[in-house]
Design a protein around this motif. Structure first.
Motif, PDB file in Angstrom:
ATOM      1  N   ASP A  40       0.832  -1.200   0.000  1.00 36.38           N
ATOM      2  CA  ASP A  40       0.000   0.000   0.000  1.00 36.38           C
ATOM      3  C   ASP A  40       0.870   1.255   0.000  1.00 36.38           C
ATOM      4  O   ASP A  40       0.634   2.196  -0.761  1.00 36.38           O
ATOM      5  CB  ASP A  40      -0.906   0.029   1.233  1.00 36.38           C
ATOM      6  N   ALA A  41       1.882   1.270   0.875  1.00 31.71           N
ATOM      7  CA  ALA A  41       2.705   2.465   1.051  1.00 31.71           C
ATOM      8  C   ALA A  41       3.498   2.814  -0.198  1.00 31.71           C
ATOM      9  O   ALA A  41       3.682   3.995  -0.520  1.00 31.71           O
ATOM     10  CB  ALA A  41       3.651   2.277   2.242  1.00 31.71           C
ATOM     11  N   VAL A  42       3.983   1.795  -0.914  1.00 27.95           N
ATOM     12  CA  VAL A  42       4.810   2.071  -2.096  1.00 27.95           C
ATOM     13  C   VAL A  42       3.988   2.127  -3.377  1.00 27.95           C
ATOM     14  O   VAL A  42       4.526   2.363  -4.449  1.00 27.95           O
ATOM     15  CB  VAL A  42       5.952   1.038  -2.241  1.00 27.95           C
ATOM     16  N   THR A  43       2.691   1.881  -3.280  1.00 28.94           N
ATOM     17  CA  THR A  43       1.738   1.915  -4.400  1.00 28.94           C
ATOM     18  C   THR A  43       1.959   0.807  -5.418  1.00 28.94           C
ATOM     19  O   THR A  43       1.766   1.011  -6.619  1.00 28.94           O
ATOM     20  CB  THR A  43       1.725   3.287  -5.115  1.00 28.94           C
ATOM     21  N   LEU A  44       2.341  -0.382  -4.954  1.00 29.56           N
ATOM     22  CA  LEU A  44       2.411  -1.528  -5.855  1.00 29.56           C
ATOM     23  C   LEU A  44       0.986  -1.892  -6.275  1.00 29.56           C
ATOM     24  O   LEU A  44       0.079  -1.946  -5.442  1.00 29.56           O
ATOM     25  CB  LEU A  44       3.082  -2.717  -5.160  1.00 29.56           C
ATOM     26  N   SER A  87      11.940  -4.914 -23.086  1.00 27.21           N
ATOM     27  CA  SER A  87      11.239  -6.042 -23.709  1.00 27.21           C
ATOM     28  C   SER A  87      10.067  -6.536 -22.871  1.00 27.21           C
ATOM     29  O   SER A  87       9.058  -7.001 -23.423  1.00 27.21           O
ATOM     30  CB  SER A  87      12.211  -7.192 -23.973  1.00 27.21           C
ATOM     31  N   GLU A  88      10.185  -6.458 -21.549  1.00 18.42           N
ATOM     32  CA  GLU A  88       9.126  -6.965 -20.672  1.00 18.42           C
ATOM     33  C   GLU A  88       8.225  -5.856 -20.139  1.00 18.42           C
ATOM     34  O   GLU A  88       7.352  -6.129 -19.327  1.00 18.42           O
ATOM     35  CB  GLU A  88       9.746  -7.735 -19.491  1.00 18.42           C
ATOM     36  N   ARG A  89       8.444  -4.635 -20.600  1.00 20.05           N
ATOM     37  CA  ARG A  89       7.611  -3.489 -20.194  1.00 20.05           C
ATOM     38  C   ARG A  89       7.533  -3.407 -18.659  1.00 20.05           C
ATOM     39  O   ARG A  89       6.456  -3.319 -18.062  1.00 20.05           O
ATOM     40  CB  ARG A  89       6.221  -3.568 -20.818  1.00 20.05           C
ATOM     41  N   VAL A  90       8.697  -3.442 -18.035  1.00 19.17           N
ATOM     42  CA  VAL A  90       8.805  -3.413 -16.576  1.00 19.17           C
ATOM     43  C   VAL A  90       8.256  -2.091 -16.040  1.00 19.17           C
ATOM     44  O   VAL A  90       8.562  -1.018 -16.565  1.00 19.17           O
ATOM     45  CB  VAL A  90      10.273  -3.606 -16.146  1.00 19.17           C
ATOM     46  N   THR A  91       7.460  -2.176 -15.006  1.00 21.20           N
ATOM     47  CA  THR A  91       6.916  -0.969 -14.372  1.00 21.20           C
ATOM     48  C   THR A  91       7.544  -0.676 -13.019  1.00 21.20           C
ATOM     49  O   THR A  91       7.496   0.473 -12.561  1.00 21.20           O
ATOM     50  CB  THR A  91       5.389  -1.092 -14.183  1.00 21.20           C
ATOM     51  N   VAL A  92       8.100  -1.696 -12.359  1.00 18.99           N
ATOM     52  CA  VAL A  92       8.649  -1.523 -11.007  1.00 18.99           C
ATOM     53  C   VAL A  92      10.064  -2.087 -10.958  1.00 18.99           C
ATOM     54  O   VAL A  92      10.313  -3.209 -11.425  1.00 18.99           O
ATOM     55  CB  VAL A  92       7.772  -2.229  -9.952  1.00 18.99           C
ATOM     56  N   ARG A 121       7.444   3.141 -13.860  1.00 19.35           N
ATOM     57  CA  ARG A 121       6.723   4.177 -13.117  1.00 19.35           C
ATOM     58  C   ARG A 121       7.163   4.267 -11.668  1.00 19.35           C
ATOM     59  O   ARG A 121       6.947   5.284 -11.012  1.00 19.35           O
ATOM     60  CB  ARG A 121       5.217   3.930 -13.169  1.00 19.35           C
ATOM     61  N   LEU A 122       7.799   3.192 -11.142  1.00 22.29           N
ATOM     62  CA  LEU A 122       8.093   3.145  -9.713  1.00 22.29           C
ATOM     63  C   LEU A 122       9.475   2.544  -9.477  1.00 22.29           C
ATOM     64  O   LEU A 122       9.781   1.449  -9.969  1.00 22.29           O
ATOM     65  CB  LEU A 122       7.039   2.302  -8.997  1.00 22.29           C
ATOM     66  N   ALA A 123      10.300   3.274  -8.736  1.00 22.90           N
ATOM     67  CA  ALA A 123      11.631   2.792  -8.355  1.00 22.90           C
ATOM     68  C   ALA A 123      11.745   2.834  -6.841  1.00 22.90           C
ATOM     69  O   ALA A 123      11.284   3.785  -6.206  1.00 22.90           O
ATOM     70  CB  ALA A 123      12.729   3.649  -8.993  1.00 22.90           C
ATOM     71  N   GLY A 124      12.343   1.795  -6.270  1.00 18.87           N
ATOM     72  CA  GLY A 124      12.515   1.739  -4.825  1.00 18.87           C
ATOM     73  C   GLY A 124      13.948   1.465  -4.463  1.00 18.87           C
ATOM     74  O   GLY A 124      14.633   0.677  -5.131  1.00 18.87           O
ATOM     75  N   THR A 125      14.427   2.111  -3.421  1.00 25.29           N
ATOM     76  CA  THR A 125      15.798   1.870  -2.995  1.00 25.29           C
ATOM     77  C   THR A 125      15.888   2.050  -1.487  1.00 25.29           C
ATOM     78  O   THR A 125      14.952   2.473  -0.819  1.00 25.29           O
ATOM     79  CB  THR A 125      16.775   2.803  -3.733  1.00 25.29           C
ATOM     80  N   GLY A 126      17.018   1.699  -0.936  1.00 24.00           N
ATOM     81  CA  GLY A 126      17.246   1.778   0.502  1.00 24.00           C
ATOM     82  C   GLY A 126      18.509   1.036   0.851  1.00 24.00           C
ATOM     83  O   GLY A 126      19.265   0.611  -0.024  1.00 24.00           O
ATOM     84  N   GLY A 127      18.758   0.864   2.149  1.00 25.80           N
ATOM     85  CA  GLY A 127      19.925   0.115   2.601  1.00 25.80           C
ATOM     86  C   GLY A 127      21.189   0.932   2.689  1.00 25.80           C
ATOM     87  O   GLY A 127      22.216   0.432   3.123  1.00 25.80           O
ATOM     88  N   ALA A 128      21.138   2.188   2.255  1.00 23.38           N
ATOM     89  CA  ALA A 128      22.309   3.054   2.330  1.00 23.38           C
ATOM     90  C   ALA A 128      21.828   4.490   2.146  1.00 23.38           C
ATOM     91  O   ALA A 128      20.663   4.743   1.841  1.00 23.38           O
ATOM     92  CB  ALA A 128      23.332   2.687   1.243  1.00 23.38           C
ATOM     93  N   VAL A 129      22.748   5.437   2.345  1.00 27.60           N
ATOM     94  CA  VAL A 129      22.400   6.840   2.170  1.00 27.60           C
ATOM     95  C   VAL A 129      22.042   7.093   0.708  1.00 27.60           C
ATOM     96  O   VAL A 129      22.735   6.650  -0.207  1.00 27.60           O
ATOM     97  CB  VAL A 129      23.576   7.736   2.595  1.00 27.60           C
ATOM     98  N   GLY A 156      13.640   8.569 -16.268  1.00 25.40           N
ATOM     99  CA  GLY A 156      12.234   8.828 -16.552  1.00 25.40           C
ATOM    100  C   GLY A 156      11.264   8.125 -15.624  1.00 25.40           C
ATOM    101  O   GLY A 156      10.118   7.869 -15.993  1.00 25.40           O
ATOM    102  N   VAL A 157      11.699   7.804 -14.387  1.00 26.08           N
ATOM    103  CA  VAL A 157      10.833   7.128 -13.421  1.00 26.08           C
ATOM    104  C   VAL A 157      10.166   8.203 -12.555  1.00 26.08           C
ATOM    105  O   VAL A 157      10.839   8.854 -11.750  1.00 26.08           O
ATOM    106  CB  VAL A 157      11.622   6.149 -12.538  1.00 26.08           C
ATOM    107  N   PRO A 158       8.857   8.390 -12.673  1.00 22.99           N
ATOM    108  CA  PRO A 158       8.236   9.511 -11.950  1.00 22.99           C
ATOM    109  C   PRO A 158       8.167   9.340 -10.445  1.00 22.99           C
ATOM    110  O   PRO A 158       8.179  10.317  -9.702  1.00 22.99           O
ATOM    111  CB  PRO A 158       6.823   9.577 -12.556  1.00 22.99           C
TER     112      PRO A 158
END
Length: 539
Positions: free
Chosen positions: A226-230, A279-284, A309-317, A331-333
């Protein structure tokens, strides 16, 4: 509250009462049989086909004598078969013990011994490493291990005292088990039973198994999704190792919860990832900051990346500039960051995907719903808002405890149910958490936690090392890397390169120090503890 947990699939769809991972697999096959569960170079699998393949593994596990509560190691790279095997073992009532492919034979054998694993699922070879050979030559007896199951089509050489099966050899005996038996077994899994044991290391350097249940895994990652909008029908490139919560739960489990499509990748290579996104039209796409740094460094001008449309990261600064470049150049909004520990079932806070770059860089977001955060001083008294203190957490994401270690459990989970993270931070009036320091000596190498005490324990086995202290030092690409400060034994003239090479066969790659420096003595306080601050900031 109803003891069943309603795991929402999002997108306005009705909630489905599921409280175990096997029930979730069955529900998705029943309600969304034709939706694509897995795709990629290895082929396309619908949710109905996924449930059928998972059922075949459950039947094979039953035929192999794997029973409710047995532990099964998963020591293999990301793949369709990893997903199917893990879900099938859970359907048999087993508890998963995911293990990083970066670990060497002795490290893996230690985890299998501690968890008393009855079986281990692995591959013959990955990145030039022979996994059965490494296990057979680990030096440990592995007396509990009965089955070595290869996720390969053929069997190579391995230890003769194990029951070794190829993929087909493992599945074959399961064909005599009626599907109804497997379905009944999966349906009987207790929501409060332990679904997995993920091993982490504490400041003592001894690996600790973190216990999490089916129910809390579904609760936590429903909130995370929910929080990351998957969303349903998202196409998620699963680069993070399945041996880690980020790949297994924020990947596989989250995709099942949202009926999103999984695209597993066994290892990250920037050019391959760019091709798959197109090729796989990845969204996340999610991963440590180094993943996005490498993507940005690669030539992506010839690739169409507009599906992202969605990129997630963490584990470091996370520098604000990196967030801005992900949005501008790739181009990831929407970009999100998160904070968590293995002991918090992987996640405590999420910084929302539409947050400004500066907020994503300066904070780790707000706590998940039903997660309570306090900042306390050494006396466990709440500090003034905005003042630094230890971060403590209470909620459904607090582990059930450490495997066979009640003392260690009591040391980090207090009588009020708060998990003491060992991290220092501040909690603003806006509800955003900021990490300012660590109580622990841990440093993070490209998204992987490295624990100095564990590395030091191994380095002290070197004949030319009398004392050693390992610290994390800045690295432009990986964030931090290890530096070993060594006091040599008398009359020794050790070679730094030789020590580094020696450690490669005994430690996972991210744990191997990138540099070795020598000193006549280590700075210590009155109690004899090494003052690592002086090593990081010499006068």
């Amino acid at each position: 509250m109803d003891r069943r947990y309603a795991a929402s699939i999002g997108g306005g769809a009705a909630s489905v009462p599921v409280s175990t991972i096997p029930a979730l697999v069955a529900d998705r096959a029943r309600r969304y049989p034709d939706a694509v569960a897995i795709t990629g170079p290895a082929g396309r699998v619908s949710f109905a086909e996924l449930a059928e393949q998972v059922g075949a593994v459950t039947r094979a596990a039953i035929a192999s004598g794997i029973e409710t509560g047995d532990r099964v190691g998963m020591w293999a790279p990301n793949s369709n078969r990893w997903i199917v095997t893990a879900l099938g073992m859970l359907g048999a009532g087993a508890t998963l013990v995911p293990i990083s492919t970066r670990l060497r034979g002795p490290e893996t054998a230690d985890i299998l011994t501690r968890s008393r694993a009855k079986a281990v699922c692995t591959v013959q070879e990955f990145l030039g490493n022979d996994y059965p050979w490494m296990l057979a030559n680990s030096g440990l007896a592995l007396s509990s291990l009965e089955h070595l199951i290869l996720l390969d089509d053929s069997v190579g050489e391995a230890a003769p005292n194990w029951d070794i099966s190829s993929w087909a050899g493992f599945l074959g005996p399961g064909t005599v088990v009626p599907p109804e038996i497997a379905q009944a077994c999966a349906a009987s899994v207790d929501p409060e039973s332990v679904s997995d044991i993920l091993f982490t290391s504490g400041t003592t350097g001894e690996p600790k198994g973190v216990l999490a249940t089916h129910r809390q895994t579904l609760e936590v990652f429903t909130r995370w999704a929910d929080a990351v909008t998957l969303r349903p029908r998202d196409r998620y490139l699963l680069v993070n190792p399945f041996s880690h919560t980020f790949g297994y739960k924020a990947g596989i489990i989250a995709c099942l919860l949202r009926t999103a499509t999984m695209i597993p990748v066994e290892r990250f290579e920037a050019e391959q990832a760019l091709r798959l996104i197109e090729s796989e039209r990845v969204t996340v796409l999610a991963g440590p900051p180094t993943l996005f740094t490498d993507l940005l460094a690669a030539d992506h001008s010839d690739h169409i990346l507009g599906s992202l449309r969605l990129a997630g990261t963490g584990g470091a600064v996370i520098p604000a500039e990196l967030v801005e470049r992900i949005r501008r150049d790739l181009g990831v909004p929407y970009v999100f960051t998160a904070y968590g520990l293995t002991e918090s079932v992987g996640v405590v806070t999420v910084c929302p995907p539409d947050a400004p770059a500066e907020l994503l860089a300066e904070t780790v977001g707000k706590p998940l719903p039903d997660t309570e955060i306090r900042i306390v001083d050494r006396d466990r008294t709440d500090v003034v808002p905005g003042e630094p203190g230890e971060i403590i957490v209470r909620g459904p994401n607090v582990m059930r405890g450490y495997l066979d270690d009640p003392e260690a459990t009591a040391a980090v989970i207090d009588t009020d149910g708060y998990l003491h993270t060992g991290d220092i931070g501040t909690l603003g009036e806006d509800g955003y958490l900021r990490i300012t320091d660590r109580l622990k000596d841990m440093f993070i190498v490209g998204g992987f936690n490295a624990y100095p005490a564990e590395i030091e324990r191994v380095l002290l086995q070197h004949p030319d090392i009398r004392e050693v202290a390992v610290i994390g030092v800045p690295d432009a690409r990986l964030g931090e890397v290890g530096r070993a400060v060594v006091v040599p034994t008398d009359h020794a003239a050790p070679d730094p390169a030789a020590i580094i090479e020696w450690s490669r066969s005994r430690l996972a790659g991210y744990k191997v120090p990138r540099e070795v420096v020598f000193t006549g003595r280590l700075p210590r306080n009155a109690g004899g503890k090494v003052i690592k601050g002086q090593l990081r900031n010499p006068a």
